[in-house]
Design a protein around this motif. Structure first.
Motif, short mmCIF file in Angstrom:
data_model
loop_
_atom_site.label_atom_id
_atom_site.label_comp_id
_atom_site.label_asym_id
_atom_site.label_seq_id
_atom_site.Cartn_x
_atom_site.Cartn_y
_atom_site.Cartn_z
N THR A 29 0.84 -1.20 0.00
CA THR A 29 0.00 0.00 0.00
C THR A 29 0.87 1.25 0.00
N ASP A 30 1.90 1.25 0.84
CA ASP A 30 2.78 2.41 0.91
C ASP A 30 3.47 2.65 -0.44
N ARG A 31 3.95 1.58 -1.06
CA ARG A 31 4.60 1.72 -2.38
C ARG A 31 3.62 2.26 -3.42
N ALA A 32 2.41 1.74 -3.42
CA ALA A 32 1.41 2.18 -4.40
C ALA A 32 1.04 3.65 -4.19
N MET A 33 0.89 4.06 -2.95
CA MET A 33 0.53 5.45 -2.67
C MET A 33 1.67 6.39 -3.02
N ARG A 34 2.91 5.97 -2.74
CA ARG A 34 4.07 6.81 -3.11
C ARG A 34 4.18 6.93 -4.62
N ALA A 35 3.92 5.85 -5.34
CA ALA A 35 4.00 5.89 -6.81
C ALA A 35 2.93 6.81 -7.38
N ARG A 36 1.77 6.79 -6.77
CA ARG A 36 0.66 7.59 -7.28
C ARG A 36 0.73 9.05 -6.86
N TYR A 37 1.07 9.31 -5.56
CA TYR A 37 0.99 10.66 -5.02
C TYR A 37 2.33 11.28 -4.64
N GLY A 38 3.41 10.54 -4.80
CA GLY A 38 4.72 11.07 -4.44
C GLY A 38 4.99 10.92 -2.95
N GLN A 39 6.06 11.56 -2.49
CA GLN A 39 6.50 11.39 -1.11
C GLN A 39 6.30 12.64 -0.26
N ALA A 40 5.61 13.63 -0.78
CA ALA A 40 5.44 14.88 -0.03
C ALA A 40 4.61 14.68 1.23
N PHE A 41 3.65 13.78 1.21
CA PHE A 41 2.80 13.51 2.36
C PHE A 41 2.71 11.99 2.53
N PRO A 42 2.70 11.49 3.75
CA PRO A 42 2.71 10.03 3.97
C PRO A 42 1.35 9.37 3.77
N TRP A 43 0.87 9.39 2.54
CA TRP A 43 -0.44 8.82 2.24
C TRP A 43 -0.52 7.32 2.50
N GLY A 44 0.57 6.62 2.30
CA GLY A 44 0.56 5.18 2.53
C GLY A 44 0.28 4.83 3.98
N THR A 45 0.99 5.47 4.89
CA THR A 45 0.79 5.22 6.32
C THR A 45 -0.61 5.68 6.74
N PHE A 46 -1.02 6.84 6.26
CA PHE A 46 -2.36 7.34 6.56
C PHE A 46 -3.41 6.31 6.12
N THR A 47 -3.26 5.79 4.92
CA THR A 47 -4.24 4.84 4.37
C THR A 47 -4.30 3.55 5.17
N VAL A 48 -3.14 2.94 5.45
CA VAL A 48 -3.17 1.67 6.18
C VAL A 48 -3.70 1.85 7.59
N ASN A 49 -3.40 2.99 8.21
CA ASN A 49 -3.91 3.21 9.57
C ASN A 49 -5.43 3.39 9.57
N VAL A 50 -5.95 4.11 8.60
CA VAL A 50 -7.41 4.30 8.53
C VAL A 50 -8.10 2.98 8.18
N VAL A 51 -7.57 2.26 7.21
CA VAL A 51 -8.16 0.96 6.85
C VAL A 51 -8.10 0.01 8.05
N GLY A 52 -6.98 0.01 8.76
CA GLY A 52 -6.87 -0.83 9.95
C GLY A 52 -7.90 -0.47 11.00
N CYS A 53 -8.14 0.82 11.20
CA CYS A 53 -9.18 1.25 12.14
C CYS A 53 -10.55 0.76 11.72
N LEU A 54 -10.83 0.85 10.42
CA LEU A 54 -12.12 0.38 9.91
C LEU A 54 -12.27 -1.13 10.10
N VAL A 55 -11.26 -1.89 9.72
CA VAL A 55 -11.33 -3.35 9.85
C VAL A 55 -11.47 -3.75 11.31
#
Length: 133
Positions: A29-55
């Motif tokens: 997930t982190d690799r995919a988010m970095r490839a799509r949105y770059g490294q300016a903001f940690p979207w990968g970590t944000f995404t996995v943490n939110v998905v983890g909270c939901l699950v």
């Protein structure tokens, strides 16, 4: 071997099995988010943490409705979500944003992660209870 030993071994296997899925999912997930949105903001970590909270919220809701066994909770909650989510990386990436003189991005990461994560957890619990309650 005592029964308690077999139980502990089974619990370890459930947690390990979930972690064996969660950790690679976090990485991918982190690799995919970095490839799509770059490294300016940690979207990968944000995404996995939110998905983890939901699950974890769904698992909690299902457990409160009596539909998620202890084995399910260990596998999905402790194993998968425990390996998928990452508080330490969240802290490090927030510190890096602040160090790079991006205080608004650092604050957005903290506020957004907490607010969206809690919202996802509450939504997950409600969904789990609604589906299995």
């Amino acid at each position: 071997m005592r029964h308690g030993g077999r139980r502990a071994d089974g619990e370890l296997a459930l947690r390990g099995g979930g972690a064996a899925i969660g950790a690679p999912l976090r990485y991918l997930t982190d690799r995919a988010m970095r490839a799509r949105y770059g490294q300016a903001f940690p979207w990968g970590t944000f995404t996995v943490n939110v998905v983890g909270c939901l699950v974890l919220g769904v698992v909690t809701g299902a457990a409160s409705a009596g539909a998620a066994s202890a084995h399910t909770q260990l596998f999905l909650g402790t194993g998968l979500c425990g390996a998928l989510t990452t508080y330490s990386t969240f802290g490090y990436e927030t510190w890096r944003l602040a160090e790079d003189r991006l205080p608004l991005a650092a604050a957005a990461n903290v506020v957004g992660s907490v607010a969206v994560g809690l919202g996802a957890a509450f939504l997950g619990v409600a969904a789990g209870e609604a589906l299995w309650g």
